[in-house]
Scaffold this active site. Structure first.
Site, PDB file in Angstrom:
ATOM      1  N   MET A  35      18.199  28.985  98.428  1.00 21.62           N
ATOM      2  CA  MET A  35      16.947  28.544  99.053  1.00 21.62           C
ATOM      3  C   MET A  35      16.889  27.020  99.081  1.00 21.62           C
ATOM      4  SD  MET A  35      13.145  29.376  97.567  1.00 21.62           S
ATOM      5  CE  MET A  35      13.124  28.232  96.185  1.00 21.62           C
ATOM      6  N   SER A 110      22.674  30.757  93.803  1.00 23.00           N
ATOM      7  CA  SER A 110      21.294  31.174  93.612  1.00 23.00           C
ATOM      8  C   SER A 110      21.010  32.429  94.437  1.00 23.00           C
ATOM      9  CB  SER A 110      20.373  29.999  93.961  1.00 23.00           C
ATOM     10  OG  SER A 110      19.118  30.173  93.375  1.00 23.00           O
ATOM     11  N   GLN A 111      19.996  32.413  95.314  1.00 24.04           N
ATOM     12  CA  GLN A 111      19.667  33.657  96.021  1.00 24.04           C
ATOM     13  C   GLN A 111      20.820  34.148  96.898  1.00 24.04           C
ATOM     14  OE1 GLN A 111      16.135  32.945  98.438  1.00 24.04           O
ATOM     15  NE2 GLN A 111      17.279  32.166 100.179  1.00 24.04           N
ATOM     16  N   ASP A 231      18.456  26.527  82.534  1.00 24.29           N
ATOM     17  CA  ASP A 231      17.847  26.681  83.848  1.00 24.29           C
ATOM     18  C   ASP A 231      16.319  26.680  83.747  1.00 24.29           C
ATOM     19  OD1 ASP A 231      17.105  27.529  86.451  1.00 24.29           O
ATOM     20  OD2 ASP A 231      18.971  28.670  86.631  1.00 24.29           O
ATOM     21  N   HIS A 285      19.742  24.655  86.690  1.00 15.79           N
ATOM     22  CA  HIS A 285      20.129  25.510  87.804  1.00 15.79           C
ATOM     23  C   HIS A 285      21.219  24.886  88.679  1.00 15.79           C
ATOM     24  CE1 HIS A 285      19.447  29.036  90.159  1.00 15.79           C
ATOM     25  NE2 HIS A 285      19.100  28.365  91.237  1.00 15.79           N
TER      26      HIS A 285
END
Ligand SMILES: *[C@@H]1O[C@H](CO)[C@@H](O)[C@H](O)[C@H]1NC(C)=O
Ligand SMILES: *[C@@H]1O[C@H](CO)[C@@H](O)[C@H](O)[C@H]1NC(C)=O
Ligand SMILES: *[C@@H]1O[C@H](CO)[C@@H](O)[C@H](O)[C@H]1NC(C)=O
Length: 305
Positions: A35, A110-111, A231, A285
């Site tokens: 994202m 990530s996503q 994170d 992250h």
């Protein structure tokens, strides 16, 4: 997440020396951004691609999934194009790319990690060999509106958002409109999550059991789950290792083996066969050093594993 990526690149791999030349054992690589990032900008995955070519040799083919007709649309789709649509689109891109027909390794950011897992489960041809999940949210997260910043997001802020979104996120309009709502996992509303999430509870076999998903996931050679131990964007960070809270509270993490996703997706078998590999690295992250990447991830990309 642009800033995150900038943080990532603050590690400055630019200065490292070229890796050994291509051994030609490297399968092509498909990567999918997270994202707030894009497939191709030089300050985003564009330079990560250069980094991969740097360490794997120029023979390696790297494809960065782009949803939409240009980079701007790709950026927007990270928020506003439903994951089911994005995954279908990615499947088509992969299936129609002649260079990927003998299989590929995949890297999700990530996503992008849970999206690539959906590709593995829904589109087994051509074959995904290793799937590297960098900070993926395989059991969703309790706070999807984590601010894309380097400094920490306090859990207070998260809880505030969560209360606000208690009901809204699971309404059909938000599920249709906002990508992140589809993997928002309210630990206090398990039942509602299961029934209303239009993406995550499906690929996790939490609503219905789709045996095809189990069979296709088994086809992976390795499924590498990377957790960032510091994170502050993703809560709980255990979701990066496919874990989540014990239902209906938000403090205690349920052991992976006991979760519905693990039982219904066959994850326990994948753990037993060492197909799932759990890695952890210090840092926020998506922040890892090039040294860490070369030591821990490279073997899954260069044909060693
Ligand atoms: C890799 O492939 C290229 C072209 O296909 C070839 O010229 C080169 O010798 C190969 N390298 C190795 C290490 O096999
Ligand atoms: C199970 O998943 C496969 C692959 O995405 C799909 O083709 C099939 O329709 C699904 N089955 C059910 C019952 O949803
Ligand atoms: C990161 O997390 C680990 C494990 O929780 C902890 O031991 C370490 O002190 C943390 N590092 C920083 C810089 O916060």
């Amino acid at each position: 997440m642009l800033k995150i990526i900038l943080c990532l690149f603050a590690f400055g791999y630019m200065g490292i020396s070229l890796g050994e030349d291509a051994t030609n054992k490297s399968l092509p690589i498909v990567m999918w951004h997270g994202m707030g990032d894009t497939c191709c900008f030089s300050f985003s995955l564009g330079s990560f691609r250069d980094f991969l070519i740097n360490i794997l040799g120029s023979n390696v083919y790297v494809k960065s999934i782009r949803i939409g007709n240009n980079v701007v649309e790709d950026y927007e789709s990270g928020y506003f194009v439903h994951p089911n649509k994005q995954v279908e689109n990615a499947c088509q891109q992969i299936a129609s790319d002649p260079k990927l027909q003998n299989g590929y390794n995949a890297i999700g950011f990530s996503q992008g990690s849970q999206f690539l897992r959906a590709v593995a489960q829904r589109c087994p041809e051509p074959r995904m060999n290793n799937l590297i999940s960098l900070g993926g949210q395989h059991q969703g997260k309790k706070c999807v509106f984590g601010l894309p910043n380097c400094p920490s997001l306090s859990s207070k802020t998260c809880d505030k958002f969560r209360k606000m979104l208690n009901y809204a996120a699971y309404t059909s309009w938000l599920q249709d409109y906002l990508v992140q709502a589809t993997y928002w996992h309210n630990p206090l509303k398990e039942e509602i999550y299961r029934k209303s999430s239009t993406f995550l509870s499906d690929i996790n076999n939490e609503l219905n059991i789709n045996q095809t998903y189990v069979e296709n996931l088994k086809k992976l050679n390795k499924f590498v789950l990377v957790k960032f131990s510091n994170d502050t964007i993703v809560q709980p960070i255990d979701t990066e290792w496919f874990q989540f809270y014990t239902p209906n509270q938000d403090r205690v993490i349920q052991p992976l083996a006991e979760s519905n996703a693990a039982k219904n997706l066959g994850l326990n078998d994948l753990v037993a066969s060492n197909t799932i590999v759990f890695l952890e690295t210090e840092g926020n992250h998506l922040k890892f050093t090039t040294e860490w990447f070369k030591k821990n991830i490279l073997p899954y990309l260069n044909g060693e594993i």
